[in-house]
Scaffold this active site. Structure first.
Site, PDB file in Angstrom:
ATOM      1  N   HIS A   1      -1.184  -0.038  -9.856  1.00 53.42           N
ATOM      2  CA  HIS A   1      -1.785  -0.971  -8.882  1.00 53.42           C
ATOM      3  C   HIS A   1      -2.315  -2.231  -9.587  1.00 53.42           C
ATOM      4  O   HIS A   1      -3.519  -2.518  -9.553  1.00 53.42           O
ATOM      5  CB  HIS A   1      -2.909  -0.278  -8.099  1.00 53.42           C
ATOM      6  CG  HIS A   1      -3.227  -0.969  -6.794  1.00 53.42           C
ATOM      7  ND1 HIS A   1      -3.665  -0.311  -5.677  1.00 53.42           N
ATOM      8  CD2 HIS A   1      -3.179  -2.282  -6.434  1.00 53.42           C
ATOM      9  CE1 HIS A   1      -3.873  -1.175  -4.684  1.00 53.42           C
ATOM     10  NE2 HIS A   1      -3.586  -2.380  -5.125  1.00 53.42           N
TER      11      HIS A   1
ATOM     12  N   ARG B   1       0.855  -1.181   0.000  1.00 59.36           N
ATOM     13  CA  ARG B   1       0.000   0.000   0.000  1.00 59.36           C
ATOM     14  C   ARG B   1       0.893   1.233   0.000  1.00 59.36           C
ATOM     15  O   ARG B   1       1.931   1.267   0.684  1.00 59.36           O
ATOM     16  CB  ARG B   1      -0.892   0.041   1.244  1.00 59.36           C
ATOM     17  CG  ARG B   1      -2.079  -0.908   1.191  1.00 59.36           C
ATOM     18  CD  ARG B   1      -3.108  -0.467   0.133  1.00 59.36           C
ATOM     19  NE  ARG B   1      -4.274  -1.351   0.081  1.00 59.36           N
ATOM     20  CZ  ARG B   1      -4.387  -2.412  -0.714  1.00 59.36           C
ATOM     21  NH1 ARG B   1      -3.407  -2.750  -1.540  1.00 59.36           N
ATOM     22  NH2 ARG B   1      -5.495  -3.135  -0.703  1.00 59.36           N
TER      23      ARG B   1
ATOM     24  N   GLU C   1      -4.169   7.369  -5.139  1.00 58.32           N
ATOM     25  CA  GLU C   1      -4.302   6.607  -6.386  1.00 58.32           C
ATOM     26  C   GLU C   1      -5.545   7.041  -7.146  1.00 58.32           C
ATOM     27  O   GLU C   1      -6.624   7.101  -6.557  1.00 58.32           O
ATOM     28  CB  GLU C   1      -4.371   5.111  -6.076  1.00 58.32           C
ATOM     29  CG  GLU C   1      -3.059   4.592  -5.503  1.00 58.32           C
ATOM     30  CD  GLU C   1      -3.052   3.099  -5.224  1.00 58.32           C
ATOM     31  OE1 GLU C   1      -4.034   2.408  -5.545  1.00 58.32           O
ATOM     32  OE2 GLU C   1      -2.053   2.630  -4.676  1.00 58.32           O
TER      33      GLU C   1
HETATM   34  C1  DGY Z   1      -5.390  -6.232  -2.717  1.00 58.30           C
HETATM   35  O1  DGY Z   1      -5.858  -7.344  -2.892  1.00 58.30           O
HETATM   36  O2  DGY Z   1      -5.449  -5.651  -1.646  1.00 58.30           O
HETATM   37  C2  DGY Z   1      -4.769  -5.605  -3.899  1.00 58.30           C
HETATM   38  O3  DGY Z   1      -3.968  -4.550  -3.569  1.00 58.30           O
HETATM   39  C3  DGY Z   1      -5.857  -5.162  -4.820  1.00 58.30           C
HETATM   40  O4  DGY Z   1      -6.476  -4.086  -4.247  1.00 58.30           O
END
Ligand code: DGY
Length: 328
Positions: free
Chosen positions: A289, A241, A270
């Site tokens: 992402h 993240r 994002e």
């Molecule tokens: C997750 O599974 O958390 C990935 O980052 C997709 O959002």
């Protein structure tokens, strides 16, 4: 499937998904689906959850206390993704709302992308492609050399399912792997790596890869102090993240040459604004992402998110629950 109740539950789906998967929900529920591009805006979300017993959400969809307050019937938040930092879990638990996620099914995809980024940094792949396409590849002209990964040290921060999958891959590439985790020897499959204190790991690693959840404890975990501990030849990879890194501190460290480069699949905001300083740096690889972004993995995530949702609406224990205390 056993009947749920006399009245069919209402479900709000806050993302675009393949029709055939979503048809599974429509068989037993009344469904309102987001039909737009991206994610629903705040007003649309608040209207969507007003009569909903359950919601399918995603990392980009903030489900905070105000959204929960606007959803008096809500029983389950089923997140399409392993991360659940978009959900105010405490507020959900206080209301008896079960929060679910989709761990496991995406570990290989995210680990593959992590290795792709590691190799791209080491072998300067984006730069090499630009070198060729921009016709700078002339007889006798060569670009800067990359670096080997075999024999180098990878530091994994967060040894959950994804961290372990990355470790196994890195070992196969001949890397020495060390890890740091809030829990020493966390349970799970063999990962062939050894524990280090965070500071030791940061100082020893040639590559540092982040695989922690975003929590209060991990927000800006990699800030000025942590970055200063890293070798100036080291690379940082983030497929977890954006908030785990203090992005401004990373920009400053990269600009001062305190770090060789970074590869980021996630950002503090994002999508990042086009003029974000991090996107202006030549030694940064930036992706939108896509850690879990394969056809097979996204399908498996959606199926698991639907399994979670329907189990909770039937009053059963869903396969993957983040807040079991909400089950009562
Ligand atoms: C997750 O599974 O958390 C990935 O980052 C997709 O959002």
């Amino acid at each position: 499937m056993p009947a749920m109740s006399d009245e069919r539950p209402h479900v709000y789906i806050g993302l675009r998904g393949p029709e055939e998967a979503l048809a599974r929900i429509s068989e037993v529920c009344e469904v309102t689906s987001f039909e737009g591009v991206g994610i629903p805006d705040r007003d649309e979300l608040l209207a969507g959850v007003a009569a909903a017993d359950g919601i399918i959400g995603s990392a980009q969809l903030p489900i905070d206390a105000a959204v929960l307050a606007a959803a008096p019937r809500m029983r389950v938040i089923s997140n399409f993704g392993v991360g659940f930092d978009n959900v105010d879990v405490a507020a959900a638990t206080a209301r008896g709302v079960v929060v679910c996620n989709t761990p496991g099914v995406l570990s290989d995809a995210v680990a593959d992308l992590t290795m792709g980024l590691l190799l791209s940094l080491a072998r300067r792949l984006p730069e090499a492609e630009r070198f060729l396409r921009e016709q700078r590849w002339k007889p006798g002209a060569s670009m800067a050399l990359g670096t080997d990964v075999a024999g180098k040290t990878l530091g994994i921060i967060g040894l959950g399912r994804i961290g372990r999958a990355v470790s196994r891959r890195a070992v196969a590439f001949g890397m020495d792997v060390v890890y740091h985790d809030a829990v020493r020897d966390p349970p799970g499959d063999a990962a062939f790596c050894t524990y280090r204190d965070l500071d030791e790991l940061l100082a020893a690693a040639d590559f540092v890869s982040l695989h922690v959840n975003l929590t209060e404890a991990t927000t800006a975990l990699i800030g000025e102090r942590a970055l200063a501990l890293m070798k100036p030849t080291a690379y940082l990879i983030n497929t977890a993240r954006g908030g785990v890194i203090d992005q401004a501190a990373l920009v400053a460290a990269l600009q001062r040459g305190e770090l060789a480069g970074a590869a980021l699949d996630v950002f503090e905001r994002e999508p990042p604004a086009p003029d974000e300083p991090i996107l202006q740096l030549p030694n940064v690889i930036a992706l939108p992402h896509i850690g879990s972004g394969t056809v097979e993995t996204r399908r498996a995530m959606l199926e698991l998110a639907i399994d979670n949702l329907l189990a909770a609406l039937r009053g059963e224990r869903p396969p993957c629950v983040v807040n079991p205390e909400a089950l009562g």
